[in-house]
Structure formats: structure tokens, C-alpha cells
Design a protein around this motif. Structure first.
Motif, PDB file in Angstrom:
ATOM      1  N   PHE A  38       0.829  -1.212   0.000  1.00 12.99           N
ATOM      2  CA  PHE A  38       0.000   0.000   0.000  1.00 12.99           C
ATOM      3  C   PHE A  38       0.865   1.264   0.000  1.00 12.99           C
ATOM      4  N   ALA A  39       2.080   1.161  -0.557  1.00 14.46           N
ATOM      5  CA  ALA A  39       3.000   2.297  -0.548  1.00 14.46           C
ATOM      6  C   ALA A  39       2.527   3.394  -1.501  1.00 14.46           C
ATOM      7  N   PRO A  40       2.558   4.648  -1.085  1.00 16.62           N
ATOM      8  CA  PRO A  40       2.153   5.749  -1.962  1.00 16.62           C
ATOM      9  C   PRO A  40       3.254   6.092  -2.957  1.00 16.62           C
ATOM     10  N   ASP A  41       2.899   6.868  -3.952  1.00 20.01           N
ATOM     11  CA  ASP A  41       3.868   7.278  -4.967  1.00 20.01           C
ATOM     12  C   ASP A  41       4.988   8.133  -4.394  1.00 20.01           C
ATOM     13  N   ALA A  42       4.729   8.783  -3.266  1.00 21.81           N
ATOM     14  CA  ALA A  42       5.725   9.677  -2.668  1.00 21.81           C
ATOM     15  C   ALA A  42       6.809   8.928  -1.893  1.00 21.81           C
ATOM     16  N   ALA A  43       6.705   7.605  -1.804  1.00 21.61           N
ATOM     17  CA  ALA A  43       7.683   6.829  -1.047  1.00 21.61           C
ATOM     18  C   ALA A  43       9.073   6.971  -1.645  1.00 21.61           C
ATOM     19  N   TYR A  44      10.094   6.867  -0.781  1.00 27.65           N
ATOM     20  CA  TYR A  44      11.466   6.981  -1.243  1.00 27.65           C
ATOM     21  C   TYR A  44      11.888   5.683  -1.920  1.00 27.65           C
ATOM     22  N   GLY A  45      12.210   5.744  -3.205  1.00 26.33           N
ATOM     23  CA  GLY A  45      12.656   4.572  -3.948  1.00 26.33           C
ATOM     24  C   GLY A  45      11.676   3.431  -3.811  1.00 26.33           C
ATOM     25  N   ASP A  46      12.215   2.237  -3.531  1.00 30.04           N
ATOM     26  CA  ASP A  46      11.365   1.060  -3.356  1.00 30.04           C
ATOM     27  C   ASP A  46      11.195   0.697  -1.884  1.00 30.04           C
ATOM     28  N   THR A  47      11.479   1.658  -0.987  1.00 31.76           N
ATOM     29  CA  THR A  47      11.359   1.383   0.443  1.00 31.76           C
ATOM     30  C   THR A  47       9.917   1.356   0.921  1.00 31.76           C
TER      31      THR A  47
END
Length: 250
Positions: free
Chosen positions: A81-90
């Protein structure tokens, strides 16, 4: 057919277990049924979250007012459920990026993460990711000066950054974790999960149980420690950890 018109039940052990209306067999059946229901809920939560345990109980007030002691927090793998604003693939959004992109969780910008540095004893820590830094970076220039002891990198712990990772802080704490000594720069692989949902008070059940166990074990441990080491003139100073968690099994 029996006298009352009903077919007699088979007298094998399984039938007696399934149809018992009183006695130890009924109690055992109800206990096993409850345990199976709990296990199914746990498996469902694990399937959704991807981590175990999928829920943790907050032990301290370092995330107040957005998380309080006794809260039960549902967590998932950071990249779920990671948003587009996440750092890289973290899968993790820092406070810095969250402010710029309008992404917030639990009352403030950025992701709240659960992490534990390797070799550290005690429960994991739940704090907010503030910045992502690169190896050798002078990150003081990007940091909030209110959370630093000085404005010069050579006077700030963990600056320059010894390796790439996250600068973190409890919402209620006055300094970054890396400044106060709570934790070193947090590597991505140390992050156990990202907080998604908070349920107030429900974590107290787990905390009360943990504290009861600790209270029973502490006297014996203290007696042993007193016998094995010389008396000290004054007790050592211990820096408290912030944002501690207790795993909450379903």
C-alpha cells in the motif's frame, strides 16, 4: 428410531465430542473452536500485512498525541500500500517529502515506521521517518534546527551520515533519535513495518500481561545481580528509549 422419534446419535468418540452438551468434552470443543477462530483471524491479518506479528502495542508516550500508550497498531510491510511519494522502493515517505507532496499519516506528514537496529535488546521502536540521507551527507542543512543540538555537522551525532538510511523521531520527542542516542541512522533493512491503523486502548491487554510477567521475573533477577556484582556508590544512568512496542499476537 428412539422412543421420541429421533434417530439415535452414533456412539463413536468423534460424535460424542461434536455433540456433547455438557461436561469436559463440551469445554474442550469450545476452547478448540475459539483457538481456531483466533488462528484464522491471525492468518488473515498476516496475509494482508505480510509481517508477523501484524499488530503491536505502544508502550511509551513518545508518539503522543498521535499515538498513545496502550494503543494497538496494525502494521504492514512498508512496500504494501505504498504511496507514490515513497522513497525509492522502500515504501516509506519521509516527513520532508510528505510535506512537499501532501502525504500524512497519524496526524503529521510522512510514514510512521517500526524498526529495530540489529543487536539492540528490548522491543522495537515506532517513530516517524523524517529524512532519508545518503552515506557521507551533511544532513544538518535539511534538518529542523529545533531538533538539533547545534547547527554544525561536526557537532551533531551521526553527521555526516555513516551510511544511507532514515533519520527518525518520535512526534513528542525534542530531538531526532540519532541525536538523542535512541538509535543510529536507520537502514532500510532494519524497518519491520509501517503503521497503518491505530486502535486506542486495545493494546493495554497485552501491556498488562507483559508487565505482570516482568514483575514476577524481576525480583529473582535482581537478587542474582546483587549477589554477583559489588555494590556501587551510585546507580548507573540509563537513557530511556522512546516509542517502544510490545508485539500483540492475535
Amino acid at each position: 428410531m428412539s422412543d421420541d422419534g429421533r434417530s439415535p446419535r452414533p456412539d463413536d468418540p468423534l460424535s460424542r465430542f461434536l455433540h456433547a452438551e455438557t461436561g469436559p468434552l463440551m469445554v474442550l470443543r469450545e476452547v478448540l473452536s475459539s483457538a481456531a477462530a483466533v488462528a484464522l483471524v491471525g492468518l488473515l491479518l498476516f496475509a494482508v500485512s505480510g509481517v508477523w506479528p501484524p499488530m503491536v502495542a505502544v508502550e511509551s508516550g513518545s508518539m503522543e498525541p498521535h499515538m498513545e500508550r496502550g494503543d494497538l497498531v496494525f502494521i504492514t510491510q512498508p512496500d504494501r500500500f505504498a504511496p507514490d511519494a515513497a522513497y525509492g522502493d522502500t515504501g516509506i515517505v519521509t516527513f520532508e517529502t510528505g510535506q512537499a507532496e501532501g502525504y500524512s499519516t497519524f496526524g503529521m506528514a510522512g510514514s510512521v515506521i517500526v524498526y529495530r537496529p540489529p543487536g539492540e535488546g528490548g522491543p522495537p521502536i515506532i517513530h516517524r521517518a523524517q529524512l532519508h540521507v545518503e552515506e557521507g551527507e551533511n544532513w544538518v542543512d535539511r534538518a529542523n534546527p529545533d531538533y538539533l543540538p547545534a547547527q554544525s555537522c561536526d557537532r551533531v551525532p551521526a553527521c555526516p551520515a555513516p551510511y544511507a538510511g532514515f533519520i527518525t523521531k518520535g512526534d513528542a520527542n525534542s530531538q531526532y533519535d540519532q541525536v538523542s542516542g535512541i538509535a543510529p541512522v536507520v537502514k532500510t533493512e532494519w524497518v519491520h513495518g509501517a503503521a497503518r491503523v491505530r486502535v486506542p486502548y486495545l493494546g493495554y491487554v497485552r501491556l498488562i500481561f507483559s508487565e505482570s510477567v516482568l514483575a514476577q521475573e524481576t525480583p529473582a533477577a535482581n537478587d542474582l545481580a546483587t549477589a554477583e556484582r559489588p555494590r556501587q556508590a551510585s546507580p548507573p544512568t540509563v537513557t530511556p528509549r522512546g516509542g517502544a512496542l510490545t508485539p500483540a499476537t492475535t
